[in-house]
Motif scaffolding. Structure first.
Motif, PDB file in Angstrom:
ATOM      1  N   ILE A  42       0.841  -1.206   0.000  1.00 22.36           N
ATOM      2  CA  ILE A  42       0.000   0.000   0.000  1.00 22.36           C
ATOM      3  C   ILE A  42       0.874   1.253   0.000  1.00 22.36           C
ATOM      4  CG2 ILE A  42      -1.671   1.337   1.343  1.00 22.36           C
ATOM      5  CD1 ILE A  42      -2.830  -1.356   2.298  1.00 22.36           C
ATOM      6  N   LEU A  43       1.897   1.256   0.841  1.00 25.54           N
ATOM      7  CA  LEU A  43       2.785   2.414   0.906  1.00 25.54           C
ATOM      8  C   LEU A  43       3.490   2.645  -0.426  1.00 25.54           C
ATOM      9  CD1 LEU A  43       4.357   1.820   4.426  1.00 25.54           C
ATOM     10  CD2 LEU A  43       2.881   3.725   3.783  1.00 25.54           C
ATOM     11  N   LYS A  44       3.786   1.570  -1.126  1.00 21.31           N
ATOM     12  CA  LYS A  44       4.549   1.681  -2.371  1.00 21.31           C
ATOM     13  C   LYS A  44       3.665   2.051  -3.554  1.00 21.31           C
ATOM     14  CE  LYS A  44       7.903  -0.865  -5.203  1.00 21.31           C
ATOM     15  NZ  LYS A  44       8.669  -2.134  -5.344  1.00 21.31           N
ATOM     16  N   TYR A  45       2.445   1.484  -3.619  1.00 22.81           N
ATOM     17  CA  TYR A  45       1.651   1.604  -4.840  1.00 22.81           C
ATOM     18  C   TYR A  45       0.376   2.445  -4.695  1.00 22.81           C
ATOM     19  CZ  TYR A  45       4.618  -2.258  -6.365  1.00 22.81           C
ATOM     20  OH  TYR A  45       5.693  -3.052  -6.699  1.00 22.81           O
ATOM     21  N   ALA A  46      -0.072   2.725  -3.490  1.00 26.94           N
ATOM     22  CA  ALA A  46      -1.350   3.418  -3.312  1.00 26.94           C
ATOM     23  C   ALA A  46      -1.148   4.918  -3.090  1.00 26.94           C
ATOM     24  CB  ALA A  46      -2.110   2.809  -2.133  1.00 26.94           C
ATOM     25  N   ASP A  47      -2.182   5.673  -3.402  1.00 30.11           N
ATOM     26  CA  ASP A  47      -2.178   7.119  -3.189  1.00 30.11           C
ATOM     27  C   ASP A  47      -2.854   7.412  -1.852  1.00 30.11           C
ATOM     28  OD1 ASP A  47      -2.190   9.849  -3.349  1.00 30.11           O
ATOM     29  OD2 ASP A  47      -3.794   9.956  -4.848  1.00 30.11           O
ATOM     30  N   LEU A  48      -2.093   7.303  -0.780  1.00 29.74           N
ATOM     31  CA  LEU A  48      -2.658   7.516   0.550  1.00 29.74           C
ATOM     32  C   LEU A  48      -3.151   8.954   0.716  1.00 29.74           C
ATOM     33  CD1 LEU A  48      -0.102   5.524   2.727  1.00 29.74           C
ATOM     34  CD2 LEU A  48      -2.545   5.055   2.551  1.00 29.74           C
ATOM     35  N   ALA A  49      -2.380   9.887   0.197  1.00 31.51           N
ATOM     36  CA  ALA A  49      -2.742  11.295   0.375  1.00 31.51           C
ATOM     37  C   ALA A  49      -3.982  11.677  -0.417  1.00 31.51           C
ATOM     38  CB  ALA A  49      -1.575  12.190  -0.040  1.00 31.51           C
ATOM     39  N   GLY A  50      -4.322  10.876  -1.419  1.00 21.48           N
ATOM     40  CA  GLY A  50      -5.459  11.206  -2.257  1.00 21.48           C
ATOM     41  C   GLY A  50      -6.791  10.726  -1.722  1.00 21.48           C
ATOM     42  N   HIS A  51      -6.798  10.134  -0.532  1.00 22.90           N
ATOM     43  CA  HIS A  51      -8.043   9.614   0.043  1.00 22.90           C
ATOM     44  C   HIS A  51      -8.214  10.107   1.475  1.00 22.90           C
ATOM     45  CE1 HIS A  51      -7.162   6.774  -3.252  1.00 22.90           C
ATOM     46  NE2 HIS A  51      -8.477   6.691  -3.365  1.00 22.90           N
ATOM     47  N   ASP A  52      -9.449  10.267   1.872  1.00 25.33           N
ATOM     48  CA  ASP A  52      -9.771  10.729   3.216  1.00 25.33           C
ATOM     49  C   ASP A  52      -9.762   9.543   4.176  1.00 25.33           C
ATOM     50  OD1 ASP A  52     -10.727  11.842   5.525  1.00 25.33           O
ATOM     51  OD2 ASP A  52     -12.731  12.282   4.750  1.00 25.33           O
ATOM     52  N   LEU A  53      -8.736   9.472   4.987  1.00 26.57           N
ATOM     53  CA  LEU A  53      -8.593   8.375   5.946  1.00 26.57           C
ATOM     54  C   LEU A  53      -8.959   8.804   7.361  1.00 26.57           C
ATOM     55  CD1 LEU A  53      -5.209   6.807   4.727  1.00 26.57           C
ATOM     56  CD2 LEU A  53      -7.532   6.388   3.895  1.00 26.57           C
ATOM     57  N   ALA A  54      -9.722   9.877   7.487  1.00 21.28           N
ATOM     58  CA  ALA A  54     -10.044  10.411   8.812  1.00 21.28           C
ATOM     59  C   ALA A  54     -10.811   9.415   9.670  1.00 21.28           C
ATOM     60  CB  ALA A  54     -10.848  11.706   8.666  1.00 21.28           C
ATOM     61  N   SER A  55     -11.604   8.528   9.039  1.00 18.68           N
ATOM     62  CA  SER A  55     -12.388   7.565   9.826  1.00 18.68           C
ATOM     63  C   SER A  55     -11.521   6.499  10.470  1.00 18.68           C
ATOM     64  CB  SER A  55     -13.434   6.884   8.929  1.00 18.68           C
ATOM     65  OG  SER A  55     -12.799   6.088   7.932  1.00 18.68           O
ATOM     66  N   LEU A  56     -10.356   6.230   9.875  1.00 19.31           N
ATOM     67  CA  LEU A  56      -9.515   5.121  10.337  1.00 19.31           C
ATOM     68  C   LEU A  56      -8.879   5.450  11.681  1.00 19.31           C
ATOM     69  CD1 LEU A  56      -8.367   2.325   9.502  1.00 19.31           C
ATOM     70  CD2 LEU A  56      -6.367   3.550   8.631  1.00 19.31           C
ATOM     71  N   ARG A  57      -9.140   4.604  12.670  1.00 19.50           N
ATOM     72  CA  ARG A  57      -8.567   4.793  14.000  1.00 19.50           C
ATOM     73  C   ARG A  57      -7.185   4.149  14.093  1.00 19.50           C
ATOM     74  NH1 ARG A  57     -12.595   3.051  16.317  1.00 19.50           N
ATOM     75  NH2 ARG A  57     -11.927   1.070  17.223  1.00 19.50           N
ATOM     76  N   HIS A  58      -7.064   2.923  13.571  1.00 18.39           N
ATOM     77  CA  HIS A  58      -5.775   2.241  13.561  1.00 18.39           C
ATOM     78  C   HIS A  58      -5.813   1.063  12.600  1.00 18.39           C
ATOM     79  CE1 HIS A  58      -7.995   0.365  17.064  1.00 18.39           C
ATOM     80  NE2 HIS A  58      -7.762  -0.707  16.314  1.00 18.39           N
ATOM     81  N   GLY A  59      -4.633   0.565  12.277  1.00 15.45           N
ATOM     82  CA  GLY A  59      -4.502  -0.665  11.502  1.00 15.45           C
ATOM     83  C   GLY A  59      -4.081  -1.802  12.399  1.00 15.45           C
ATOM     84  N   CYS A  60      -4.418  -3.025  11.991  1.00 18.02           N
ATOM     85  CA  CYS A  60      -4.019  -4.222  12.725  1.00 18.02           C
ATOM     86  C   CYS A  60      -3.323  -5.174  11.751  1.00 18.02           C
ATOM     87  CB  CYS A  60      -5.237  -4.920  13.332  1.00 18.02           C
ATOM     88  SG  CYS A  60      -6.054  -3.950  14.618  1.00 18.02           S
ATOM     89  N   THR A  61      -2.347  -5.892  12.248  1.00 21.64           N
ATOM     90  CA  THR A  61      -1.612  -6.793  11.376  1.00 21.64           C
ATOM     91  C   THR A  61      -1.193  -8.046  12.121  1.00 21.64           C
ATOM     92  OG1 THR A  61       0.209  -6.926   9.783  1.00 21.64           O
ATOM     93  CG2 THR A  61       0.642  -5.723  11.820  1.00 21.64           C
ATOM     94  N   ALA A  62      -1.150  -9.156  11.375  1.00 21.90           N
ATOM     95  CA  ALA A  62      -0.750 -10.450  11.923  1.00 21.90           C
ATOM     96  C   ALA A  62      -0.364 -11.339  10.743  1.00 21.90           C
ATOM     97  CB  ALA A  62      -1.885 -11.091  12.728  1.00 21.90           C
TER      98      ALA A  62
END
Length: 509
Positions: free
Chosen positions: A263-283
């Motif tokens: 996601i960091l490499k290929y996605a446009d994070l700045a181009g989307h409103d991520l205000a709803s996201l509280r946190h990410g989880c990974t395993a």
């Protein structure tokens, strides 16, 4: 009687996830399927009704309590409904991957003694392998959903079998991990201490339904608190995830570490409103500290890691109540009984700082009932009153866990545990292969892949592509080697055993 850690003696996992939701919030979105063809939504009332309809249909086939129902479907809502329908009927659900080859699927059917197989999503079953098992196609499942439902969920005991999950073991064939209905209740510590879930949340999970990580974190856990689950069944494009977070106002996002890097490499994070996201989880894979830093710097959102396994799900994590410590998956969740045991000798917990086998106490309600018809392997992982799955680790003075490797040779590929024996058995069947060893190979600082180390028969030419294609025909995608290295000889012990940990260094010599 029940307490905060243990469910009531009579407990049905499907009822726990659906019955109260259907009564208290019937019109709320339970499952949202987003894909290339649009969005479909299933409310809690609709999910409850469909699950009880499937339960009635399965029981109408004459299936007895505890009978195994294998699910071989694509990534669609019927996978979830059939899974919970089997539990609602008091049967045992066997989720499987559509990536399995026909031979792998046939092994699961035969080994589990499955009484019925539900197929869909382009999956198929060879009639020769089916035998006298009942085959349920999409039309049959649709008829069950529309048919009269059972009045109530099966009156199962908390310890009654509910789910059979196959995972790679130390032999050449996958082994079945049998879980009870109580396992879902045993997930409760992770709700607050890793996922931070409540009724108001929207969980977006990046996995597919056949994976227990998705069935658990993506569906079961949100439903346990009345939250909405969002899954995606379109093309696997890393750039889609920020768009989905914004479109569905996801508050929690879950995936494997390698996906966050994509996601960091290929996605446009700045181009989307991520205000709803509280946190990410990974395993599923270790979270490298540099990836943790990159994600938090790019999004401003915390990323919480968890450690688990098929036998118990996640039980060590960081989260809203457990501060992140880079390089460590976190601390045992409150209520968990976790210890480090000596590799040899009496199973007495070691003090902080000492390395040994990571173990979970047998009183843990999320722990498996056992391995399906594999008492020998069960005996190998039990140390007195403790389950020790083979990870070497230590706990520091603050209770944080630090990995020190594995006490066996199981590999971690894309979040799945894969037995080298199984991959070796396939490669050894190629006519050009004289000997083979399989192990993980580091291709970058934080990326490891399955590699086949091959000694060729006299006169054979080294053709890595041909061997990779051979594996592609016989193994699920996540089990296939990504690299082939050719050796003059395999490193062996004095007793002739292949030293898998030395394979990579032998290839570089």
């Amino acid at each position: 009687m029940s307490d905060d850690r243990h469910p009531p003696a009579r407990f049905n996992a499907a009822r726990y996830c659906l019955a109260d939701n259907a009564r208290l919030r019937p019109d709320k979105a339970a499952l949202v399927m987003a894909g290339a063809d649009g969005v479909s939504t299933l409310s809690f009332a609709e999910a409850d009704r469909a699950v009880r309809g499937i339960a009635a249909g399965l029981l109408g086939l004459g299936l007895e309590p505890g009978a195994r129902v294998m699910i071989r479907m694509g990534n669609d809502a019927d996978y979830v409904l059939t899974y919970f329908g089997a539990l609602a009927a008091g049967l045992v659900a066997l989720p499987s991957s559509p990536q399995l080859t026909p031979a792998e699927a046939a092994f699961l059917m035969e080994n589990s003694g499955a009484a019925a197989v539900a197929i869909g999503g382009g999956c198929s079953i060879d009639p020769a392998d089916l035998g006298d098992r009942i085959l349920l196609d999409a039309a049959a499942i649709a008829a069950m959903k529309a048919g009269p439902p059972v009045a109530d969920y099966a009156d199962t005991a908390a310890d009654d079998p509910a789910t059979l999950v196959y995972t790679s073991g130390t032999t050449s064939r996958p082994k079945g991990v049998l879980h009870a209905h109580r396992t879902i209740y045993g997930r409760r510590p992770m709700l607050a201490h890793w996922l931070g879930l409540s009724e108001t949340d929207v969980m977006l999970h990046a996995g597919t339904m056949n994976w227990t990580y998705t069935l658990g974190v993506g569906i079961t856990d949100p439903w346990a608190v009345g939250a909405t689950s969002v899954l995606y069944d379109g093309p696997r494009d890393p750039a889609v995830w920020p768009r989905l977070i914004a479109a569905h106002r996801a508050t929690v996002f879950a995936g494997v570490p390698s996906l966050y890097r994509q996601i960091l490499k290929y996605a446009d994070l700045a181009g989307h409103d991520l205000a709803s996201l509280r946190h990410g989880c990974t395993a599923g894979e270790p979270l490298p500290p540099d990836l943790l830093d990159a994600w938090t710097n790019a999004t401003g959102k915390p990323l919480y890691e968890a450690l688990g396994m098929s036998e118990i799900s996640t039980y060590v994590s960081s989260g809203p109540t457990i501060p992140v410590r880079p390089g460590s998956p976190g601390r045992p969740q409150p209520g968990r009984h976790v210890a480090i045991l000596p590799v040899e000798g009496a199973p007495e917990p070691l003090p902080a700082g000492e390395t040994g086998l990571l173990a979970v106490h047998c009183t843990e309600p999320g722990l498996m009932l056992g391995y399906w018809n594999r008492p020998d392997e069960e005996a190998q992982v039990m140390r007195g009153d403790w389950f020790a799955g083979g990870d070497l680790a230590r706990l520091d003075a603050d209770g944080y866990l630090w990995f020190e490797g594995r006490n066996d040779d199981l590999m971690n590929a894309m979040g799945y545990r894969v037995s080298p024996n199984e991959v070796e058995g396939v490669l050894a069947g190629h006519p050009d292969v004289a000997e083979v060893g399989v192990a993980e190979l580091a291709v970058r600082a934080d990326v490891r892949v399955i590699c086949g180390f091959v000694v060729l028969r006299p006169g054979a030419s080294p053709d890595a592509d041909a061997l990779l294609a051979w594996c592609g025909e016989k193994l699920a995608a996540y089990k296939r080697p990504r690299e082939i290295r050719f050796l003059e000889a395999l490193p062996r012990t004095a007793n002739g055993k292949v030293q898998r940990k030395r394979l990579a260094e032998q290839a570089d010599a």
